[in-house]
Design an enzyme around this catalytic site. Structure first.
Site, PDB file in Angstrom:
ATOM      1  N   ALA A  22      42.676  27.134  15.336  1.00  0.00           N
ATOM      2  CA  ALA A  22      41.268  27.529  15.447  1.00  0.00           C
ATOM      3  C   ALA A  22      41.154  29.046  15.586  1.00  0.00           C
ATOM      4  O   ALA A  22      42.077  29.712  16.058  1.00  0.00           O
ATOM      5  CB  ALA A  22      40.633  26.855  16.651  1.00  0.00           C
ATOM      6  N   ASP A  23      40.001  29.599  15.157  1.00  0.00           N
ATOM      7  CA  ASP A  23      39.714  30.994  15.474  1.00  0.00           C
ATOM      8  C   ASP A  23      38.600  31.009  16.523  1.00  0.00           C
ATOM      9  O   ASP A  23      38.125  29.960  16.961  1.00  0.00           O
ATOM     10  CB  ASP A  23      39.359  31.801  14.214  1.00  0.00           C
ATOM     11  CG  ASP A  23      38.104  31.301  13.521  1.00  0.00           C
ATOM     12  OD1 ASP A  23      37.257  30.662  14.173  1.00  0.00           O
ATOM     13  OD2 ASP A  23      37.963  31.557  12.308  1.00  0.00           O
ATOM     14  N   SER A  24      38.180  32.211  16.917  1.00  0.00           N
ATOM     15  CA  SER A  24      37.225  32.309  18.020  1.00  0.00           C
ATOM     16  C   SER A  24      35.893  31.633  17.667  1.00  0.00           C
ATOM     17  O   SER A  24      35.240  31.057  18.534  1.00  0.00           O
ATOM     18  CB  SER A  24      36.998  33.769  18.389  1.00  0.00           C
ATOM     19  OG  SER A  24      36.464  34.481  17.285  1.00  0.00           O
TER      20      SER A  24
END
Lengths: 79, 420
Positions: free
Chosen positions: A35-37
């Site tokens: 996941a990214d932010s």
């Protein structure tokens, strides 16, 4: 409340497009599940919707793993 | 000045996905205009559009083929179409940079006229009905116009110039022209360039209908609605899709043995300084864009065999463009073929210039000029002009000129020449 863990895992699988087997309780959204932010913000929104709970920003920042999410929801979701 | 050639083509249009499928259907006289599906049209004045065919059949658009399902919600359709067209063009070109330097010399310039209008509409409704906490973190990046270029660069690792054009219906032409200049000026060796649009939505159709810009008389016969130069034309038909080309410095292309479709030899730009949406009556803006492109190309009107007209099927715009072409070409009109492929796909707005550039290039490659569909009763000013009515014509095309004119009075013309 026993199905909270399963429902959390299903949301993670759907949103991050990862295999179910990888979504173990200790898995970190960013380090283990790619996941990214922005993904983590969206995940928290999905938890809010699924469980009818509001997750304030300061609490959301501490939800970094599958276990963190399950623990928060168990403690805060309406019965 | 460094010379620039076209080595890859990619299309997503109402006629389908892929430049080969598109060309076959275009020259067969097929129309991609249908009754609108996907949203309510009962209260809209115009109920027809050129929508990209979705599905898994031949030439259908299947989003899963281009972007993993989990990532599709992070982008509006205009980005999805651009990614798909770029994938085809890049594969078609065979260009796969291996070194950091090669990646840094490969850039992207894909623009859009409107960008994520459907996503903005949905976002506004979410904000209004559910409040700010329910707005997706992907709302902004899904709608931003330059994210088409951004996503393409990320997918392919292209680290050169990353840019995006926003000039309404001239976007696609400006993007290709400007990207070619970046190569000419040695800022890059390869540019992935074009335009994309996906504004066939309730808000998009309602907005253009409010301007009285859309066709409304053919809601029951969609395929007849886009009829440039015909006496019964009554406005443009909105379309969606994307056109992307791979532009490459000539020696770079030759060195790797790339297939060269055509050379981009001319690019002209001008402004009307007249009105926010209406073209200037004297057609001077289009005239200067075309003559500028010819001058840059070192060609005369007699060297141009085909003009792909802007030709949107609006009574005013069509006549003004035709007047400007006649004035520029003079006696060379006798041998010129000119058609509007918007008759088959509608007006793809920011994608139009790029899609039509590709159709122009294919006319050179195949020696066939595509038809102007529905041209049954040409307006009086069309007398003696070969507008390729209804049926494609076989003829050699040494060079083709493609026009694009946009709201705000922004004009662009591109000239492509056969590469021998």
């Amino acid at each position: 409340m026993s199905d909270i863990a399963e429902r959390v895992k299903k949301i993670v699988v759907d949103h991050l497009g990862v295999e179910e087997s990888k979504v173990v309780e200790n898995a970190s959204f960013i380090d283990d599940l790619g996941a990214d932010s922005l993904d983590t913000v969206e995940l928290v929104m999905a938890f809010e919707e699924e469980f009818g709970v509001e997750i304030p920003d300061d609490a959301a920042e501490k939800i970094l793993s599958v276990k963190d999410a399950i623990d928060f929801i168990k403690a805060n979701a309406p019965a | 000045m460094r010379r620039v050639v076209v080595t890859g083509l990619g299309l997503v249009t109402p006629l389908g996905v892929g430049h080969t499928v598109n060309w076959e259907r275009l020259i067969a006289g097929q129309s991609g205009i249908r009754a609108i599906t996907g949203f309510e049209t009962s209260d809209l004045a115009s109920k027809v559009a050129g929508q990209v065919p979705r599905g898994t059949g031949d030439g259908d658009f299947n989003a899963d083929s281009f972007v993993p399902p989990k990532d599709q919600r992070k982008m509006d359709d205009f980005i999805l179409y651009a990614i798909a067209a770029a994938q085809e063009a890049i594969r078609d070109s065979g260009w796969t940079p291996q070194t950091d330097e090669e990646r840094e010399r490969t850039g992207v310039m894909v623009g859009s006229g409107i960008g994520g209008l459907p996503g903005i509409a949905d976002g506004a409704v979410t904000l209004h009905e559910k409040g700010p906490r329910r707005l997706s973190p992907f709302f902004i990046p899904a709608c931003l116009i330059n994210l088409a270029s951004g996503h393409i660069s990320i997918q392919h690792g292209f680290k050169g110039p990353n840019h995006s054009v926003v000039t309404a219906c001239s976007t696609g032409a400006h993007a290709i022209g400007d990207a070619a200049r970046l190569i000419m000026w040695d800022d890059a060796d390869v540019m992935v360039a074009g335009g994309t649009e996906a504004a066939v939505s309730r808000l998009g159709v309602a907005g253009f209908a409010a301007m009285r810009a859309l066709s409304t008389n053919f809601n029951d016969t969609p395929e007849k609605a886009s009829r440039p130069y015909d006496k019964d034309r009554d406005g443009f038909v909105i379309g969606e899709g994307s056109g992307v080309v791979v532009l490459e410095e000539l020696e770079h292309a030759k060195k790797r043995g790339a297939t060269i479709y055509a050379e981009i030899v001319g690019y002209g730009l001008s402004g009307d300084a007249h009105h926010i949406s209406a073209p200037a009556e004297d057609g001077n803006g289009g005239f200067r864009a075309m003559s500028g492109a010819l001058k840059r190309a070192g060609l005369t009107p007699a060297d141009i065999d085909y003009v792909n007209a802007h030709g949107t099927s609006t009574p005013l715009g069509d006549e003004i463009e035709l007047g400007a072409v006649k004035r520029l070409f003079g006696t060379a009109m006798d041998k010129l073929a000119m058609s509007s492929t918007k008759s088959a796909i509608g007006h793809l707005l920011g994608a139009a210039g790029a899609v039509e550039a590709i159709y122009s290039i294919k006319s050179i490659n195949h020696g066939i000029v595509p038809p102007t569909l529905n041209l049954e009763n040409p307006s009086e000013s069309c007398q003696g002009v070969n507008l390729v009515a209804k049926v494609a014509q076989e003829r050699r095309v040494r060079a083709a000129l493609s026009n694009s004119f946009g709201f705000g009075g922004t004009n662009a013309s591109l000239v492509f020449k056969e590469f021998a």
